[in-house]
Scaffold this motif. Structure first.
Motif, PDB file in Angstrom:
ATOM      1  N   LEU A 323       0.822  -1.209   0.000  1.00 26.95           N
ATOM      2  CA  LEU A 323       0.000   0.000   0.000  1.00 26.95           C
ATOM      3  C   LEU A 323       0.858   1.263   0.000  1.00 26.95           C
ATOM      4  N   ASP A 324       1.894   1.283   0.832  1.00 28.03           N
ATOM      5  CA  ASP A 324       2.768   2.456   0.872  1.00 28.03           C
ATOM      6  C   ASP A 324       3.458   2.697  -0.468  1.00 28.03           C
ATOM      7  N   ARG A 325       3.915   1.625  -1.092  1.00 24.72           N
ATOM      8  CA  ARG A 325       4.600   1.779  -2.381  1.00 24.72           C
ATOM      9  C   ARG A 325       3.637   2.229  -3.479  1.00 24.72           C
ATOM     10  N   LEU A 326       2.427   1.686  -3.468  1.00 24.88           N
ATOM     11  CA  LEU A 326       1.441   2.083  -4.470  1.00 24.88           C
ATOM     12  C   LEU A 326       1.087   3.556  -4.330  1.00 24.88           C
ATOM     13  N   LEU A 327       0.883   4.005  -3.110  1.00 27.55           N
ATOM     14  CA  LEU A 327       0.508   5.405  -2.902  1.00 27.55           C
ATOM     15  C   LEU A 327       1.666   6.352  -3.198  1.00 27.55           C
ATOM     16  N   SER A 361      -5.805  -0.739   7.882  1.00 31.80           N
ATOM     17  CA  SER A 361      -4.686  -0.035   7.235  1.00 31.80           C
ATOM     18  C   SER A 361      -5.207   0.983   6.227  1.00 31.80           C
ATOM     19  N   LEU A 362      -6.229   0.609   5.490  1.00 37.78           N
ATOM     20  CA  LEU A 362      -6.851   1.550   4.549  1.00 37.78           C
ATOM     21  C   LEU A 362      -7.491   2.709   5.311  1.00 37.78           C
ATOM     22  N   ALA A 363      -8.132   2.395   6.435  1.00 38.31           N
ATOM     23  CA  ALA A 363      -8.792   3.434   7.230  1.00 38.31           C
ATOM     24  C   ALA A 363      -7.788   4.470   7.742  1.00 38.31           C
TER      25      ALA A 363
END
Length: 398
Positions: A323-327, A361-363
């Motif tokens: 998630l961190d890398r995608l964002l 994590s998304l929240a």
């Protein structure tokens, strides 16, 4: 009594190398006292059970502690470097299905779906507490011939969970449609996933849409094909029927079956080159964007990471990293959205805990302003407003 040396050596080997249960075994002579040996084994089993219980409690406490630490990291990250960019919409979908894929006609249970609805209440509360925003879910219930044969009517899930659908809509959720072209074979008394018969696949889709209209009085806005199956013919049918969005596509290689042991025909199309962002498809190939197209079906591919679907039930440490890398790469990659879908039977298997951790994590990213929970239709409209250009003309998303 003296045992032959080979037997003594074998028992010694089993004791020391085979099973942890026997690590405390007093040796071959214990067999000469069966009552005592049985009592010793029972005691060892009880000891192991107590140890497992202690580990389970410790693991649960460590998970809670880790979650609290991640909350602190998120808060510090927001304070140190507040995010100023546009929020990326995230679609959280659920395929609402019977427990089994090849349904046993003697037990066509949907118990896992009931459990999913129940557990979602707590999940919504946790998401709202952490993010300060509601969790919007896009549900994809089944209404195809398999459901009709197994449960007595194609609209069984649409009617049986009527109260749950009312609550979901009050929460701001969306109800789409999911379809599998399972065909019942009277000769073998078993199911066949018949992707190879295009006429049958289209018939399943039409009957599912009809069942949905009968239950909800409207056409489903969002659709998902089972086992990643989609075709140009299916895209044309969905457009003819007035379906607005498809969330079938995943960046995965083609395959004969999703589950090798199952019977089936045809193939799951290759999706390794599917774009990561929203688009309208070319009439020649649904996997290719048509930049000049301003009407018709819109595609919201599921989120991929390192050339495969980023499953929302992966271990949280892997999900967090992805998630961190995608964002971080979103601005340069033109990422329009994130989309994750789980099957409703997830509620009854151990991966549920990882799923909850990943939704949390998304929240946290919602709280930071990086993401925003949206339904599928809300996501398409949100993208259209942010781009206000083909293929996201706002007038075509209503």
């Amino acid at each position: 009594m003296t045992r032959p040396k080979p037997i003594a050596r074998l028992l010694h080997k089993v004791k020391n190398h085979a099973f942890p249960l026997f690590r405390s075994w007093p040796g071959p002579r214990a067999i000469e006292q069966p009552d005592k040996r049985i009592a010793d084994l029972v005691q060892l089993c009880e000891d192991r059970l107590r140890a497992i219980g202690a580990l389970g409690s410790e693991i649960a406490e460590l998970r809670r502690s880790r979650s609290s630490l991640l909350d602190e990291v998120s808060a510090l990250r927001s304070a140190a470097a507040p995010y100023r960019g546009p929020a990326i919409p995230v679609v959280l979908g659920v395929d609402v299905e019977p427990n089994a894929r090849a349904v046993d006609l003697r037990d066509p249970s949907w118990d896992a779906t009931t459990a999913f609805f129940s557990k979602t209440v707590d999940l919504r509360n946790r998401v709202r507490t952490i993010s300060g925003a509601p969790l919007h879910i896009t549900w994809f219930p089944r209404a195809d011939p398999q459901v009709e044969i197994s449960n007595g009517s194609a609209d069984w899930a649409l009617k049986h969970f009527e109260a749950e659908w009312r609550i979901a809509q009050l929460e701001g959720d969306e109800i789409g449609l999911h379809m599998h072209p399972w065909r019942w074979d009277e000769v073998t008394r078993g199911w066949c996933q018949d992707h190879g018969d295009e006429g049958w696949v289209l018939q399943c889709a039409r009957s599912s849409i009809d069942a949905y209209r009968g239950a909800f009085g409207k056409t489903p806005a969002a659709y998902r094909g089972g086992d990643r199956f989609l075709s140009n013919a299916m895209v044309r049918l969905l457009e003819e029927e007035g379906v607005q969005l498809d969330l079938t596509l995943e960046r995965m290689p083609g395959a004969a079956r999703l589950v090798e042991a199952e019977r089936g025909t045809g193939n799951i199309p290759d999706g390794e080159n599917i774009p990561p962002s929203a688009y309208r498809p070319s009439s020649a190939d649904f996997r290719v964007p048509d930049p000049d197209k301003t009407s018709g079906l819109g595609m919201l591919p599921l989120t991929a990471y390192e050339q495969e679907t980023l499953a929302p039930w992966l271990p949280n440490i892997r999900f967090e990293e992805a998630l961190d890398r995608l964002l971080a790469a979103a601005p340069e990659n033109g990422l329009t959205h994130l989309a994750f879908v789980a099957r409703s039977d997830l509620a009854n298997i151990p991966q549920w805990e990882a799923y909850v951790d990943n939704v949390i994590s998304l929240a946290r990213r919602v709280r930071e302003g990086r993401l925003v929970f949206k339904t599928a239709s809300e996501t398409w409209e949100y993208i259209g407003k942010s781009r206000s250009q083909p293929p996201f003309d706002e007038s075509t998303t209503s």
